[in-house]
Write an enzyme that holds these catalytic residues in place. Structure first.
Site, PDB file in Angstrom:
ATOM      1  N   ASP A 107      87.977  -7.210  64.708  1.00 26.38           N
ATOM      2  CA  ASP A 107      88.552  -7.639  65.945  1.00 26.38           C
ATOM      3  C   ASP A 107      89.440  -8.724  65.530  1.00 26.38           C
ATOM      4  O   ASP A 107      90.061  -9.306  66.681  1.00 26.38           O
ATOM      5  CB  ASP A 107      87.442  -7.986  66.937  1.00 26.38           C
ATOM      6  CG  ASP A 107      86.544  -6.826  67.474  1.00 26.38           C
ATOM      7  OD1 ASP A 107      87.183  -5.698  67.229  1.00 26.38           O
ATOM      8  OD2 ASP A 107      85.618  -7.052  67.850  1.00 26.38           O
ATOM      9  N   HIS A 118      99.391 -20.607  39.102  1.00 26.33           N
ATOM     10  CA  HIS A 118      99.159 -20.219  40.630  1.00 26.33           C
ATOM     11  C   HIS A 118      97.741 -20.726  40.959  1.00 26.33           C
ATOM     12  O   HIS A 118      97.086 -19.769  41.703  1.00 26.33           O
ATOM     13  CB  HIS A 118      99.282 -18.601  40.644  1.00 26.33           C
ATOM     14  CG  HIS A 118     100.689 -18.306  40.376  1.00 26.33           C
ATOM     15  ND1 HIS A 118     100.922 -16.759  40.112  1.00 26.33           N
ATOM     16  CD2 HIS A 118     101.774 -18.809  40.646  1.00 26.33           C
ATOM     17  CE1 HIS A 118     102.409 -16.613  40.072  1.00 26.33           C
ATOM     18  NE2 HIS A 118     102.826 -17.832  40.558  1.00 26.33           N
ATOM     19  N   ASP A 139     102.674 -27.849  45.279  1.00 25.32           N
ATOM     20  CA  ASP A 139     103.919 -26.963  45.839  1.00 25.32           C
ATOM     21  C   ASP A 139     103.664 -26.390  47.032  1.00 25.32           C
ATOM     22  O   ASP A 139     102.595 -25.377  47.310  1.00 25.32           O
ATOM     23  CB  ASP A 139     103.845 -25.839  44.487  1.00 25.32           C
ATOM     24  CG  ASP A 139     105.095 -24.861  44.510  1.00 25.32           C
ATOM     25  OD1 ASP A 139     105.781 -24.679  45.857  1.00 25.32           O
ATOM     26  OD2 ASP A 139     105.216 -24.088  43.798  1.00 25.32           O
ATOM     27  N   ASP A 188     110.702 -24.643  49.991  1.00 19.66           N
ATOM     28  CA  ASP A 188     109.785 -24.386  48.896  1.00 19.66           C
ATOM     29  C   ASP A 188     109.875 -25.728  47.830  1.00 19.66           C
ATOM     30  O   ASP A 188     110.888 -25.993  47.252  1.00 19.66           O
ATOM     31  CB  ASP A 188     110.347 -23.202  47.758  1.00 19.66           C
ATOM     32  CG  ASP A 188     109.354 -22.807  46.753  1.00 19.66           C
ATOM     33  OD1 ASP A 188     108.421 -23.549  46.479  1.00 19.66           O
ATOM     34  OD2 ASP A 188     109.884 -21.877  45.965  1.00 19.66           O
ATOM     35  N   HIS A 243     108.138 -20.385  32.782  1.00 16.00           N
ATOM     36  CA  HIS A 243     108.535 -19.724  33.931  1.00 16.00           C
ATOM     37  C   HIS A 243     110.053 -19.762  33.951  1.00 16.00           C
ATOM     38  O   HIS A 243     110.526 -21.041  33.214  1.00 16.00           O
ATOM     39  CB  HIS A 243     108.175 -19.879  35.263  1.00 16.00           C
ATOM     40  CG  HIS A 243     107.902 -21.363  35.416  1.00 16.00           C
ATOM     41  ND1 HIS A 243     109.069 -22.096  36.188  1.00 16.00           N
ATOM     42  CD2 HIS A 243     106.949 -22.261  35.405  1.00 16.00           C
ATOM     43  CE1 HIS A 243     108.743 -23.457  36.527  1.00 16.00           C
ATOM     44  NE2 HIS A 243     107.374 -23.487  35.882  1.00 16.00           N
ATOM     45  N   HIS A 273     114.820 -19.365  41.614  1.00 15.50           N
ATOM     46  CA  HIS A 273     114.709 -17.979  42.514  1.00 15.50           C
ATOM     47  C   HIS A 273     115.461 -18.086  43.506  1.00 15.50           C
ATOM     48  O   HIS A 273     115.689 -19.131  44.232  1.00 15.50           O
ATOM     49  CB  HIS A 273     113.293 -17.508  42.577  1.00 15.50           C
ATOM     50  CG  HIS A 273     112.487 -18.371  43.387  1.00 15.50           C
ATOM     51  ND1 HIS A 273     112.493 -18.693  44.798  1.00 15.50           N
ATOM     52  CD2 HIS A 273     111.390 -19.289  42.850  1.00 15.50           C
ATOM     53  CE1 HIS A 273     111.539 -19.491  44.970  1.00 15.50           C
ATOM     54  NE2 HIS A 273     111.129 -19.898  43.939  1.00 15.50           N
ATOM     55  N   HIS A 275     110.372 -15.884  47.722  1.00 17.27           N
ATOM     56  CA  HIS A 275     111.121 -15.296  46.471  1.00 17.27           C
ATOM     57  C   HIS A 275     111.997 -14.284  47.235  1.00 17.27           C
ATOM     58  O   HIS A 275     111.784 -13.117  47.554  1.00 17.27           O
ATOM     59  CB  HIS A 275     110.191 -14.613  45.560  1.00 17.27           C
ATOM     60  CG  HIS A 275     109.454 -15.753  44.880  1.00 17.27           C
ATOM     61  ND1 HIS A 275     108.366 -15.302  43.892  1.00 17.27           N
ATOM     62  CD2 HIS A 275     109.410 -16.987  44.777  1.00 17.27           C
ATOM     63  CE1 HIS A 275     107.844 -16.261  43.599  1.00 17.27           C
ATOM     64  NE2 HIS A 275     108.256 -17.359  44.013  1.00 17.27           N
ATOM     65  N   GLU A 318     113.622 -25.522  39.777  1.00 14.18           N
ATOM     66  CA  GLU A 318     112.110 -25.987  39.562  1.00 14.18           C
ATOM     67  C   GLU A 318     111.656 -26.005  38.171  1.00 14.18           C
ATOM     68  O   GLU A 318     110.534 -25.234  37.709  1.00 14.18           O
ATOM     69  CB  GLU A 318     111.118 -25.104  40.431  1.00 14.18           C
ATOM     70  CG  GLU A 318     111.541 -23.635  40.339  1.00 14.18           C
ATOM     71  CD  GLU A 318     110.487 -22.761  41.219  1.00 14.18           C
ATOM     72  OE1 GLU A 318     109.146 -23.215  41.057  1.00 14.18           O
ATOM     73  OE2 GLU A 318     110.688 -22.182  41.999  1.00 14.18           O
ATOM     74  N   TYR A 354     104.031 -27.957  31.179  1.00 15.90           N
ATOM     75  CA  TYR A 354     102.553 -27.899  31.182  1.00 15.90           C
ATOM     76  C   TYR A 354     101.982 -27.857  29.859  1.00 15.90           C
ATOM     77  O   TYR A 354     102.225 -27.047  29.031  1.00 15.90           O
ATOM     78  CB  TYR A 354     102.316 -26.339  31.801  1.00 15.90           C
ATOM     79  CG  TYR A 354     103.183 -26.004  33.050  1.00 15.90           C
ATOM     80  CD1 TYR A 354     102.836 -26.561  34.408  1.00 15.90           C
ATOM     81  CD2 TYR A 354     104.356 -25.696  32.938  1.00 15.90           C
ATOM     82  CE1 TYR A 354     103.533 -26.301  35.562  1.00 15.90           C
ATOM     83  CE2 TYR A 354     105.293 -25.306  34.060  1.00 15.90           C
ATOM     84  CZ  TYR A 354     104.849 -25.534  35.259  1.00 15.90           C
ATOM     85  OH  TYR A 354     105.713 -25.683  36.459  1.00 15.90           O
ATOM     86  N   ARG A 367     105.755 -30.051  37.549  1.00  7.92           N
ATOM     87  CA  ARG A 367     106.854 -29.325  38.019  1.00  7.92           C
ATOM     88  C   ARG A 367     107.685 -30.236  39.324  1.00  7.92           C
ATOM     89  O   ARG A 367     106.966 -30.740  39.861  1.00  7.92           O
ATOM     90  CB  ARG A 367     106.434 -27.944  38.616  1.00  7.92           C
ATOM     91  CG  ARG A 367     107.258 -27.191  39.244  1.00  7.92           C
ATOM     92  CD  ARG A 367     107.238 -25.852  39.388  1.00  7.92           C
ATOM     93  NE  ARG A 367     106.107 -25.303  40.349  1.00  7.92           N
ATOM     94  CZ  ARG A 367     104.786 -24.984  40.107  1.00  7.92           C
ATOM     95  NH1 ARG A 367     104.632 -25.002  38.854  1.00  7.92           N
ATOM     96  NH2 ARG A 367     104.026 -24.805  41.176  1.00  7.92           N
ATOM     97  N   GLU A 418     110.466 -29.260  42.147  1.00  7.26           N
ATOM     98  CA  GLU A 418     111.002 -28.305  42.945  1.00  7.26           C
ATOM     99  C   GLU A 418     111.940 -28.577  43.816  1.00  7.26           C
ATOM    100  O   GLU A 418     111.349 -29.411  44.880  1.00  7.26           O
ATOM    101  CB  GLU A 418     110.297 -27.218  43.173  1.00  7.26           C
ATOM    102  CG  GLU A 418     110.815 -26.129  43.709  1.00  7.26           C
ATOM    103  CD  GLU A 418     109.800 -24.812  44.086  1.00  7.26           C
ATOM    104  OE1 GLU A 418     108.688 -25.119  44.157  1.00  7.26           O
ATOM    105  OE2 GLU A 418     110.440 -23.587  44.102  1.00  7.26           O
TER     106      GLU A 418
HETATM  107  N1  GLY Z   1     106.182 -21.738  45.456  1.00  6.11           N
HETATM  108  C1  GLY Z   1     106.576 -20.504  44.829  1.00  6.11           C
HETATM  109  C2  GLY Z   1     107.436 -20.767  43.873  1.00  6.11           C
HETATM  110  O1  GLY Z   1     107.658 -22.004  43.494  1.00  6.11           O
HETATM  111  O2  GLY Z   1     108.080 -19.858  43.358  1.00  6.11           O
HETATM  112 MN    MN Z   2     109.861 -21.839  43.995  1.00  3.26          MN
HETATM  113 MN    MN Z   3     107.325 -23.615  44.962  1.00  2.00          MN
END
Ligand code: GLY
Ligand code: MN
Ligand code: MN
Length: 435
Positions: A35, A238, A255, A266, A345, A349, A356, A379, A383, A400, A402
């Site tokens: 529900d 993550h 983040d 972001d 990474h 993006h 994304h 970003e 690490y 990080r 960003e």
């Molecule tokens: N928050 C997702 C990224 O930074 O890609």
């Molecule tokens: Mn991002």
């Molecule tokens: Mn991010």
């Protein structure tokens, strides 16, 4: 609501199609548990073209000599409206959203064969929603069954999402205004998070601060699951548990971005829980900040998508060598990809309705060339997980930084500058509450 941007996008898509009929359903409602539905969010493509907020909507666009924009939607329903609120109904939707025709969603299966008959092409994205592939396949077969009556089914099928991805990649002025505002709200959330952080507080207490700010300023949702990662969590890319008690002397990486009227921001900031970066934390932080500055300086029309990443990588590689975490030259560290132990990474993006966002990253074999109106994140990070060959002073430092960059005519505009970033600015904002 100003419907001009949506009407304009439909006209642009119809021009791009040239001929044929496009069919685009919105997202379905999903049950979370008994529900209780998940909060509803329209499909991004559907929202982009219609602005229509209700579930059970299907958009049909006809290109060619007599272009038409048609919506199928739920009927008005006094009983259901008592429980769940107002529905536009076909008549209301026609007026409010500027469609040429509107019909009840209950008429869709009956009308679809008529709408696609004798059209040279069908625009639909196969494979994403099998139930729609089946439903549209049935409509095609219904037309094919009428061939002796002179009806022809479309002979070409084009990928509708691919056409829309190209449009969505370059933002229009309405989108840019919303993205600026989404960025401002998220930046205010990050400022509040910095002010609220202190040793002994829990990560979720900080999360509550920025979520309150997002909602207080009218954002409907977080744009993605927020990360509040203190201490070792900052090296888990993550991390989303957000339930740890933050300790004196640690960094916390946040983040978090908000969604406003369908558009995402972001932002990542990394700051000391106690308000002052330690020596090693400051060294790593400043390195990531320098890498980010190099990447931002590289964003301009005419360069390709990976140019900012390459600029950031050079600075990071040199810095990691200078910190004696890696040996060799910048070129050898990049060539061997040994830097990936600390930076695994990419730097950017696309950003838009989806965090994304859509849009091909390559055209043919080449990385995409940036043009004004594209929005991408910048970003870089570093690490440093505990290891025998890493000095303990650096263990668990994860940084990080960003920001969101709009490509302009001669460079870029950073949409997220209101979130403090330099060591001095971060420490000053955090000191305000302590004084
Ligand atoms: N928050 C997702 C990224 O930074 O890609
Ligand atoms: Mn991002
Ligand atoms: Mn991010």
């Amino acid at each position: 609501m100003d419907i001009t941007p949506f009407v304009d996008r439909r006209a642009r898509l119809i021009a791009r199609m040239g001929e044929g009929v496009a069919i685009l359903p919105t997202a379905t409602e999903k049950t979370r548990n008994r529900d209780t539905p998940y909060p509803y969010r329209a499909d991004s493509y559907f929202h982009y073209l219609s602005g229509f907020p209700e579930p059970e909507g299907v958009l049909v666009l006809i290109a060619g000599n007599t272009p038409q924009s048609i919506l199928f939607c739920r009927d008005r329903d006094p009983d259901k409206e008592i429980w769940d609120g107002y529905r536009y109904g076909p008549e209301g939707a026609k007026e409010a959203f500027g469609f040429d025709e509107t019909y009840s969603i209950s008429q869709l299966d009956e009308k679809l064969p008529e709408l696609i008959a004798n059209q040279p092409a069908l625009w639909h994205s196969l494979g994403f929603e099998p139930e729609w592939d089946t439903r549209i396949g049935k409509a095609l077969n219904a037309v094919r069954a009428q061939s002796r009556a002179g009806k022809r089914a479309p002979t070409a099928i084009h990928d509708l999402r691919a056409a829309l991805d190209e449009m969505r990649l370059v933002k229009d002025s309405h989108e840019i205004a919303l993205m600026r505002r989404a960025a401002d709200i998220a930046a205010a959330g990050h400022r509040r998070a910095m002010r609220a952080a202190a040793p002994g507080r829990y990560e979720y207490e900080i999360e509550a601060e920025f979520l309150h700010e997002f909602r207080r300023q009218g954002s409907q949702f977080p744009a993605y699951t927020s990360i509040v990662a203190s201490g070792p969590g900052a090296c888990v890319l993550h991390y989303i548990n957000n339930d740890r008690q933050m300790q004196d002397g640690e960094l916390v990486l946040i983040d978090a971005g908000c969604e406003l009227d369908g558009y995402a921001s972001d932002i990542t900031r990394t700051f000391p829980v106690n308000g002052r970066y330690s020596g090693p934390q400051r060294d790593v932080y400043q390195l990531v900040l320098d890498a980010q500055s190099a990447a931002i300086a590289a964003v301009k029309p005419g360069v390709h998508f990976m140019t900012p990443h390459e600029a950031a990588l050079k600075v990071l590689a040199q810095g990691i060598i200078d910190l004696k975490l890696l040996q060799g030259s910048v070129d050898s560290v990049i060539e061997s990809e040994s830097y990936k132990r600390f930076y695994m990474h990419r730097t950017s993006h696309w950003l838009g309705m989806d965090v994304h966002d859509v849009g091909e990253y390559k055209t043919g074999d080449d990385w995409r060339i940036l043009v004004p109106g594209m929005v991408l994140t910048i970003e870089p990070g570093c690490y440093i997980r505990p290891a025998d060959d890493v000095p303990t002073a650096f263990h668990n430092i994860g940084v990080r930084i960003e920001d969101d960059a709009l490509v302009t005519l001669n460079g870029c505009e950073i949409l997220t500058t209101a979130a403090p970033k330099s060591v001095a600015d971060v420490e000053a904002v955090m000191a305000e509450v302590k004084s």
